[in-house]
Design a protein around this motif. Structure first.
Motif, mmCIF file in Angstrom:
data_model
loop_
_atom_site.group_PDB
_atom_site.id
_atom_site.type_symbol
_atom_site.label_atom_id
_atom_site.label_comp_id
_atom_site.label_asym_id
_atom_site.label_seq_id
_atom_site.Cartn_x
_atom_site.Cartn_y
_atom_site.Cartn_z
ATOM 1 N N GLU A 117 0.846 -1.194 0.000
ATOM 2 C CA GLU A 117 0.000 0.000 0.000
ATOM 3 C C GLU A 117 0.886 1.251 0.000
ATOM 4 N N ASN A 118 0.686 2.143 -0.912
ATOM 5 C CA ASN A 118 1.389 3.428 -1.003
ATOM 6 C C ASN A 118 2.840 3.347 -1.500
ATOM 7 N N ILE A 119 3.312 2.158 -1.849
ATOM 8 C CA ILE A 119 4.672 2.063 -2.385
ATOM 9 C C ILE A 119 4.588 1.480 -3.800
ATOM 10 N N TYR A 179 11.302 3.773 -7.228
ATOM 11 C CA TYR A 179 10.160 3.504 -6.352
ATOM 12 C C TYR A 179 9.617 4.814 -5.795
ATOM 13 N N LEU A 180 8.330 4.833 -5.648
ATOM 14 C CA LEU A 180 7.657 6.042 -5.187
ATOM 15 C C LEU A 180 6.831 5.688 -3.948
ATOM 16 N N ILE A 181 7.047 6.438 -2.869
ATOM 17 C CA ILE A 181 6.227 6.261 -1.669
ATOM 18 C C ILE A 181 5.330 7.492 -1.532
ATOM 19 N N SER A 216 1.416 9.732 -13.089
ATOM 20 C CA SER A 216 0.164 8.954 -13.118
ATOM 21 C C SER A 216 -0.168 8.420 -11.721
ATOM 22 N N VAL A 217 0.841 8.304 -10.857
ATOM 23 C CA VAL A 217 0.576 7.896 -9.470
ATOM 24 C C VAL A 217 0.216 9.118 -8.631
ATOM 25 N N LEU A 218 0.897 10.227 -8.894
ATOM 26 C CA LEU A 218 0.777 11.389 -7.998
ATOM 27 C C LEU A 218 -0.471 12.238 -8.227
ATOM 28 N N HIS A 219 -1.047 12.163 -9.418
ATOM 29 C CA HIS A 219 -2.253 12.955 -9.714
ATOM 30 C C HIS A 219 -2.104 14.406 -9.242
ATOM 31 N N GLY A 220 -1.030 15.040 -9.633
ATOM 32 C CA GLY A 220 -0.849 16.467 -9.350
ATOM 33 C C GLY A 220 -0.065 16.784 -8.091
ATOM 34 N N ARG A 221 0.133 15.812 -7.231
ATOM 35 C CA ARG A 221 0.976 16.098 -6.053
ATOM 36 C C ARG A 221 2.428 16.224 -6.499
ATOM 37 N N LYS A 222 3.240 16.814 -5.652
ATOM 38 C CA LYS A 222 4.644 16.965 -6.020
ATOM 39 C C LYS A 222 5.519 16.000 -5.209
ATOM 40 N N VAL A 223 6.721 15.810 -5.684
ATOM 41 C CA VAL A 223 7.672 14.960 -4.959
ATOM 42 C C VAL A 223 8.369 15.825 -3.908
ATOM 43 N N ASP A 224 8.389 15.350 -2.664
ATOM 44 C CA ASP A 224 9.053 16.111 -1.595
ATOM 45 C C ASP A 224 10.519 15.720 -1.450
ATOM 46 N N TYR A 225 10.776 14.411 -1.490
ATOM 47 C CA TYR A 225 12.154 13.934 -1.277
ATOM 48 C C TYR A 225 12.609 13.068 -2.446
ATOM 49 N N LEU A 226 13.825 13.290 -2.867
ATOM 50 C CA LEU A 226 14.449 12.416 -3.873
ATOM 51 C C LEU A 226 15.617 11.715 -3.187
ATOM 52 N N ILE A 227 15.481 10.421 -2.989
ATOM 53 C CA ILE A 227 16.514 9.670 -2.265
ATOM 54 C C ILE A 227 17.553 9.163 -3.266
ATOM 55 N N ILE A 228 18.799 9.574 -3.068
ATOM 56 C CA ILE A 228 19.885 9.135 -3.957
ATOM 57 C C ILE A 228 20.727 8.113 -3.193
ATOM 58 N N ASN A 229 20.463 6.851 -3.432
ATOM 59 C CA ASN A 229 21.256 5.805 -2.782
ATOM 60 C C ASN A 229 22.645 5.676 -3.417
ATOM 61 N N HIS A 230 22.758 6.113 -4.679
ATOM 62 C CA HIS A 230 23.998 5.868 -5.428
ATOM 63 C C HIS A 230 24.074 6.897 -6.553
ATOM 64 N N ASP A 231 25.278 7.465 -6.749
ATOM 65 C CA ASP A 231 25.431 8.576 -7.696
ATOM 66 C C ASP A 231 25.577 8.159 -9.151
ATOM 67 N N GLU A 232 25.835 6.913 -9.434
ATOM 68 C CA GLU A 232 26.210 6.556 -10.809
ATOM 69 C C GLU A 232 25.102 6.966 -11.785
ATOM 70 N N PRO A 233 25.494 7.490 -12.962
ATOM 71 C CA PRO A 233 24.496 8.090 -13.864
ATOM 72 C C PRO A 233 23.421 7.135 -14.387
ATOM 73 N N ASP A 234 23.595 5.821 -14.298
ATOM 74 C CA ASP A 234 22.489 4.952 -14.724
ATOM 75 C C ASP A 234 21.287 5.150 -13.788
ATOM 76 N N HIS A 235 21.531 5.717 -12.610
ATOM 77 C CA HIS A 235 20.433 6.048 -11.688
ATOM 78 C C HIS A 235 20.204 7.551 -11.589
ATOM 79 N N SER A 236 21.301 8.280 -11.461
ATOM 80 C CA SER A 236 21.143 9.711 -11.178
ATOM 81 C C SER A 236 20.928 10.540 -12.440
#
Ligand code: FEO
Length: 397
Positions: free
Chosen positions: A8-10, A38-40, A65-85
């Motif tokens: 639920e919510n993830i 992943y989006l919580i 499509s999940v947020l329906h207009g809400r914004k993202v508050d936190y962006l968690i960067i577990n790892h800097d490598e550009p395939d993710h960042s």
């Protein structure tokens, strides 16, 4: 729209990449790769690990499509490598007030890649961040796969967002979760990922596994490959085995041959290995098979026999990358043998021997160097016996 929910919510909002030929521009991707994100969605919204830059449109569509207009508050960067960042700049343009969450080692490399980041939140080992009913907790796993690597644990669901750890190559073909696919299909690509990406830091990977062992983990959500919810023991067992470098019974014969003679030698060596009782004998032509596949089998099996013909006083050039990789990745508890053709100069076996010395390879039989083609019985016998000796060392007889 059908959302992909972990609980639920993830939500899973990752993408598949089947268009990149080579991961990090050097490792073939015949089955593609996924960049998981992943989006919580809670009182606060957290986006965990973005994706490679080229997929931003699909990625933003999924998030919105999940947020329906809400914004993202936190962006968690577990790892800097550009395939993710890689998509971070686009995310910051979309939601300029987003707070980027990383650890003390995250931001210097990240800003070196993407420029200044205004809204930073630095978290320490074990620190928590409340989103409402969900609470994120951060654990450092340095060198899995870069110095700043960390994992994020969500306390209420027991999900660990493990980034590169427990990842694998292979796009997600409809099945996102481990119980939705045939695991045998993914195992080889997981080990190839491990052997070529994480294997160099096997000890740190093992420490990370031990550290995570203290958490109550119900799901492992990596940044590449399957999400693990039903076969946790299986995947942790595989990663532990690979990190401990526990080899399986088998022999890998790799050769480099200009005119086919060292290739004929490889077949004689392989015959000796098989006759000694090894059922898993893999023979590779280094000019035909990309090194990451061979490294994957080298990681898996205990016996490694390398052959190279001479080339201008040195060895068949394509072999250089493999020998370099073996010494970089330092596979342990292996037994080795060497062979090759002399041509007019010699140098193939001599060059292999230099790599063997540098990498402290455990050579368990005398190296075999053949003049011209293996058309003399004594050469056949030496090559056959080389395969047999390595095989016997694998079997410990
Ligand atoms: Fe998937 Fe080390 O990046």
């Amino acid at each position: 729209m059908q959302q992909i929910k972990l609980t639920e919510n993830i939500y899973y909002v990752g993408v598949n990449d089947r268009r990149t030929d080579r991961f990090e521009n050097h490792i073939e991707l015949p089955n593609g790769v996924s960049y998981n994100s992943y989006l919580i969605v809670e009182e606060k919204v957290a986006l965990i690990d973005p994706v490679e830059a080229g997929f931003i449109e699909e990625y933003l569509f999924k998030i919105k499509s999940v947020l329906h207009g809400r914004k993202v508050d936190y962006l968690i960067i577990n790892h800097d490598e550009p395939d993710h960042s890689g998509s971070i700049a686009a995310l910051l343009m979309e939601w300029p007030e987003i707070q980027v969450v990383g650890n003390a080692k995250t931001f210097a490399p990240l800003e070196a890649f993407y420029g200044p980041i205004e809204n930073k939140k630095v978290v320490a080992e074990g620190e928590t961040l409340s989103l409402g009913k969900h609470t994120l907790q951060f654990f450092m796993v340095p060198m899995v796969h870069w110095p700043e690597s960390m994992v994020t644990y969500e306390q209420s669901s027991g999900i660990v967002f493990s980034n590169d750890a427990f990842g694998g190559f292979g796009a997600l073909n409809g099945g996102i979760f481990d119980d939705q696919v045939n695991l045998a299909f993914y195992e080889d690509d997981m080990r190839r990922y491990y052997a070529n990406i994480v294997g160099k830091v096997a000890m740190q990977a093992l420490k990370a596994i031990e550290k995570l062992g203290s958490l109550e983990i119900k799901m492992i959500a990596p940044s590449h490959g399957l999400v693990w919810r039903s076969n946790l023991a299986w995947v942790i067992g595989k990663y532990t085995q690979w990190s401990k470098q526990e080899s399986e019974e088998g022999v890998v014969v790799v050769y480099g041959s200009m005119h086919g003679n060292t290739g004929v030698m490889a077949d004689i060596v392989a015959r000796g290995a098989a006759e000694a009782g090894i059922k898993e004998v893999k023979v590779y032509d280094i000019a035909k098979t990309e090194v990451s596949f061979i490294m994957s089998d080298i990681w898996k099996y205990k016996g490694i026999i390398i052959g190279a013909c001479a080339h201008y006083g040195s060895m068949f050039p394509d072999m250089t990358l493999l020998t370099h990789e073996i010494n970089e990745f330092k596979p342990k508890d292996k037994v080795f043998g060497l062979f090759g053709g002399m041509s007019w100069s010699g140098g193939g076996v001599k060059t292999l021997a230099k790599y063997a010395e540098e990498g402290k390879w455990n050579l368990v039989a005398e190296s075999v160097e053949v003049k011209g083609a293996p058309i003399r019985e004594e050469d056949w016998d030496k090559l056959y016996n080389l395969g047999k000796a390595v095989s016997e060392a694998v079997l410990n007889v």
